[in-house]
Design an enzyme around this catalytic site. Structure first.
Site, short mmCIF file in Angstrom:
data_model
loop_
_atom_site.label_atom_id
_atom_site.label_comp_id
_atom_site.label_asym_id
_atom_site.label_seq_id
_atom_site.Cartn_x
_atom_site.Cartn_y
_atom_site.Cartn_z
N CYS A 1 2.89 25.63 -75.71
CA CYS A 1 2.22 26.73 -76.41
C CYS A 1 2.95 27.05 -77.70
CB CYS A 1 2.16 27.96 -75.53
SG CYS A 1 3.78 28.60 -75.19
N LYS B 1 2.12 32.33 -58.11
CA LYS B 1 0.98 31.41 -57.96
C LYS B 1 1.12 30.39 -59.09
CE LYS B 1 -2.57 30.05 -59.08
NZ LYS B 1 -2.68 28.63 -59.52
N PHE C 1 0.51 24.88 -66.17
CA PHE C 1 1.14 23.61 -65.79
C PHE C 1 2.26 23.20 -66.73
CE2 PHE C 1 -1.61 21.85 -69.08
CZ PHE C 1 -0.83 20.84 -69.60
N SER D 1 -4.44 29.68 -70.40
CA SER D 1 -5.37 29.61 -71.52
C SER D 1 -6.01 30.98 -71.77
CB SER D 1 -6.42 28.53 -71.27
OG SER D 1 -7.00 28.74 -70.00
N GLU E 1 -7.69 25.25 -79.74
CA GLU E 1 -6.44 24.63 -79.29
C GLU E 1 -6.75 23.23 -78.74
OE1 GLU E 1 -4.75 26.34 -75.65
OE2 GLU E 1 -2.77 26.16 -76.55
N GLU F 1 -1.67 24.43 -60.01
CA GLU F 1 -1.92 23.46 -58.94
C GLU F 1 -1.68 22.02 -59.41
OE1 GLU F 1 -3.88 25.41 -60.61
OE2 GLU F 1 -6.01 24.91 -60.47
N ARG F 2 -1.40 21.85 -60.73
CA ARG F 2 -1.18 20.47 -61.22
C ARG F 2 0.25 19.98 -60.93
NH1 ARG F 2 -5.67 20.94 -62.46
NH2 ARG F 2 -6.65 22.15 -64.13
P1 NAD Z 1 -4.98 27.46 -67.29
O1 NAD Z 1 -5.49 28.69 -67.94
O2 NAD Z 1 -5.94 26.39 -66.92
O3 NAD Z 1 -4.22 27.83 -65.92
C1 NAD Z 1 -3.27 28.87 -65.86
C2 NAD Z 1 -3.28 29.46 -64.45
O4 NAD Z 1 -4.56 30.04 -64.20
C3 NAD Z 1 -3.03 28.43 -63.36
O5 NAD Z 1 -2.18 28.99 -62.38
C4 NAD Z 1 -4.42 28.18 -62.80
O6 NAD Z 1 -4.42 27.84 -61.44
C5 NAD Z 1 -5.12 29.51 -63.01
N1 NAD Z 1 -6.57 29.35 -63.20
C6 NAD Z 1 -7.23 28.24 -63.64
N2 NAD Z 1 -8.54 28.47 -63.70
C7 NAD Z 1 -8.74 29.75 -63.29
C8 NAD Z 1 -9.89 30.58 -63.16
N3 NAD Z 1 -11.11 30.13 -63.47
N4 NAD Z 1 -9.72 31.83 -62.74
C9 NAD Z 1 -8.50 32.31 -62.43
N5 NAD Z 1 -7.36 31.56 -62.56
C10 NAD Z 1 -7.49 30.30 -62.98
O7 NAD Z 1 -3.82 26.90 -68.23
P2 NAD Z 1 -3.06 25.51 -68.13
O8 NAD Z 1 -3.98 24.41 -68.52
O9 NAD Z 1 -2.34 25.41 -66.85
O10 NAD Z 1 -1.95 25.71 -69.27
C11 NAD Z 1 -2.17 25.44 -70.61
C12 NAD Z 1 -2.55 26.69 -71.38
O11 NAD Z 1 -1.52 27.68 -71.24
C13 NAD Z 1 -2.67 26.45 -72.86
O12 NAD Z 1 -3.77 27.17 -73.35
C14 NAD Z 1 -1.37 27.00 -73.42
O13 NAD Z 1 -1.41 27.39 -74.78
C15 NAD Z 1 -1.16 28.16 -72.54
N6 NAD Z 1 0.22 28.60 -72.55
C16 NAD Z 1 0.52 29.76 -73.18
C17 NAD Z 1 1.82 30.21 -73.24
C18 NAD Z 1 2.16 31.50 -73.92
O14 NAD Z 1 3.23 32.01 -73.67
N7 NAD Z 1 1.30 32.06 -74.74
C19 NAD Z 1 2.83 29.45 -72.63
C20 NAD Z 1 2.48 28.27 -71.98
C21 NAD Z 1 1.17 27.85 -71.94
#
Ligand code: NAD
Length: 500
Positions: free
Chosen positions: A281, A173, A149, A226, A383, A176-177
């Site tokens: 991140c 994909k 998101f 994450s 985090e 969804e937020r």
């Molecule tokens: P998230 O892991 O909740 O979601 C990421 C994606 O995974 C979304 O598209 C979501 O729909 C999907 N998803 C959620 N739950 C799932 C499941 N159980 N099984 C399969 N897919 C699922 O992350 P977020 O809250 O949207 O974003 C924040 C996180 O992203 C933080 O941990 C941040 O550090 C990380 N991030 C990392 C980088 C990097 O380059 N390392 C960059 C940006 C964000």
């Protein structure tokens, strides 16, 4: 209630799953729309559209593909204000920051505008008698990106910018937020000349992600989110024979040596810790001053700096940062502040219970500052992803170097000093993927490459730059023999051919 639909084969597509996720306006706390959550069949529909577009798009010459990217860049720039407002309305970051989010993505599109030389391959004339060898980079086919998101503009563009420019067709994909901006980007790609089916957007949750991970026609998957989910995507995708890169969470440290320019450090830290409500991140949520005198001065000045911060609605041009993304995330961040207190750290500034007058239902968290945080505390190890800065005091350079090096995450780190030798030594030895020297948020430029180490990234290749080109292509090497007509035909050989 407005529905946010999929974008498949160049058109808006209304799903039939009957499952939706609420999309909030974090500034007010209101539900403003609901987004479709795809079934595996709907994901398959997008894959079949992408597959149908692949032959035509992959055989379009690279210069023409680059022209589409160029036109896309022009369209995004022409619509920047509308796109930034759309992003802010679902994410909550202030509009200037949303423009930065889109601009960082556009820089990858600029890289993609120059894609022809990146895929031109290699050639050796005369590798043997009458023998020439050449290699070409070919696209993989239908590929996918799953995005978080926090950068709904930049991260999709990191992925589809390079993947599409090298000739793949793409399923995005998004989170969804905040799913609206990715759909607008797909519409603009179509308008820029990308044929129908080249860029598809499928909304969804775990069901859609699992359908991508197991679909036999999806050849590569780039994930950002994450760490636990990144690891899951990496494992399941790899088990199904896909190329996977999966970027995860972070806990970036800023190391402050006693000779650092403290005026600049305070300004840099404030933006890097609290900008975008800490939901980056590459934020700097941990600061490590070296020596008690440095720590005392830093703490005093950060307290004053925090008092000058203004938290506001995302459209408030004077606000330094806006709300966090959801009420659940606000509760999670405040839970980590509770945990920090339980851990025994000193809570110097408490951002819990913050309420913005006139927007009491918005998801705001005030800036928080902890001092005397130590490496064994839960609130340090994990985090937080909110506007919370933790001071971890170190007594020496080596102690400071060890903290980010031993932490489970290894995304980014920054050192602030005027001593070039110390900075150079730190950059070489620290066990982290991206390093800033007097640069608080060292996100590399688009023609370099983005990626962390340890639990911040699973898989071997990074995002964008030449690493991105490598991830989204496969190499074919051709060995061709055109013998001189005067040469006799060679006899059959039953030993491995050599050029000797
Ligand atoms: P998230 O892991 O909740 O979601 C990421 C994606 O995974 C979304 O598209 C979501 O729909 C999907 N998803 C959620 N739950 C799932 C499941 N159980 N099984 C399969 N897919 C699922 O992350 P977020 O809250 O949207 O974003 C924040 C996180 O992203 C933080 O941990 C941040 O550090 C990380 N991030 C990392 C980088 C990097 O380059 N390392 C960059 C940006 C964000």
């Amino acid at each position: 209630m407005r529905d946010i639909n999929h974008f498949i084969g160049g058109q808006s597509f209304v799903g039939a799953s009957g499952r939706f996720s609420d999309v909030f306006n974090p500034s007010t706390g209101e539900v403003q729309a609901r987004v479709q959550l795809a079934t595996p069949d709907e994901l398959d529909r997008a894959v079949q559209n992408a597959q149908a577009a692949f032959d035509g798009w992959s055989s379009t010459n690279p210069q023409r593909r680059a022209r589409v990217m160029f036109e896309f860049k022009r369209l995004v720039e022409a619509n920047m204000q509308e796109l930034a407002e759309l992003l802010s309305s679902e994410h909550g970051k202030v509009i200037a920051d949303s423009k930065g989010d889109i601009q960082r993505g556009l820089e990858v599109i600029e890289f993609a505008c120059g894609i022809p030389p990146a895929v031109k391959g290699e050639y050796t004339w005369g590798a043997g008698p009458g023998i020439d060898v050449y290699s070409m980079r070919q696209p993989l086919g239908v590929v996918a990106g799953i995005t978080p998101f926090n950068f709904p503009g930049m991260i999709p563009m990191w992925m589809f910018g390079v993947a599409i420019a090298v000739g793949n067709t793409f399923i995005l994909k998004p989170s969804e937020r905040d799913p609206s901006l990715p759909v607008r980007l797909a519409e603009l790609m179509l308008e820029a000349g990308a044929p129908e089916g080249v860029l598809n957007v499928v909304h969804g949750d775990k069901t859609a992600v699992d359908a991508i991970l197991t679909h036999p026609q999806v050849h590569a998957i780039s994930f950002v989110g994450s760490s636990d989910i990144a690891n899951y995507v990496y494992q399941v995708g790899a088990q199904h024979g896909k190329r996977v890169q999966a970027m995860g969470g972070a806990k970036n440290h800023g190391i402050i040596l006693p000779d650092a320019d403290m005026d600049q450090v305070v300004k840099d830290l404030s933006g890097a810790a609290f900008g975008s409500a800490g939901e980056r991140c590459m934020a700097l949520p941990v600061v490590v001053p070296v020596g008690q005198k440095t720590a005392d001065e830093l703490r005093e000045r950060m307290v004053a700096e925090i008092q000058s911060l203004r938290v506001g609605v995302s459209t408030d041009a004077g606000a330094h940062y806006g709300p966090v993304v959801t009420a659940a995330h606000k509760a999670r961040v405040e839970g980590w502040i509770d945990q920090g207190v339980k851990d025994g750290a000193e809570l110097v500034v408490d951002g819990r219970g913050f309420s913005l007058q006139g927007h009491e239902n918005g998801f705001y968290v005030g800036p928080s500052l902890f001092d005397h945080v130590t490496a064994d505390m839960e609130s340090y190890k994990e985090e937080i992803f909110g506007p919370v800065l933790q001071i971890v005091r170190a007594n020496s350079f080596e102690e400071a170097l060890a903290l980010p090096s031993k932490h489970q995450y290894g995304n980014g780190v920054a050192i602030f000093t005027q001593n070039g030798r110390a900075a150079r030594d730190f950059a070489a030895r620290v066990n982290v993927g991206m390093v800033g020297i007097n640069v608080p948020i060292p996100v590399p430029v688009a023609y370099h490459t983005f990626g962390g180490w340890k639990r911040s990234a699973f898989g071997d290749t990074n995002q964008h730059g030449m690493e991105g080109v490598k991830f989204w292509t496969k190499v074919k090497t051709v060995t061709a023999r055109w013998p001189d007509s005067e040469l006799e035909h060679a006899d059959s050989s039953f030993v491995i051919p050599t050029m000797a």
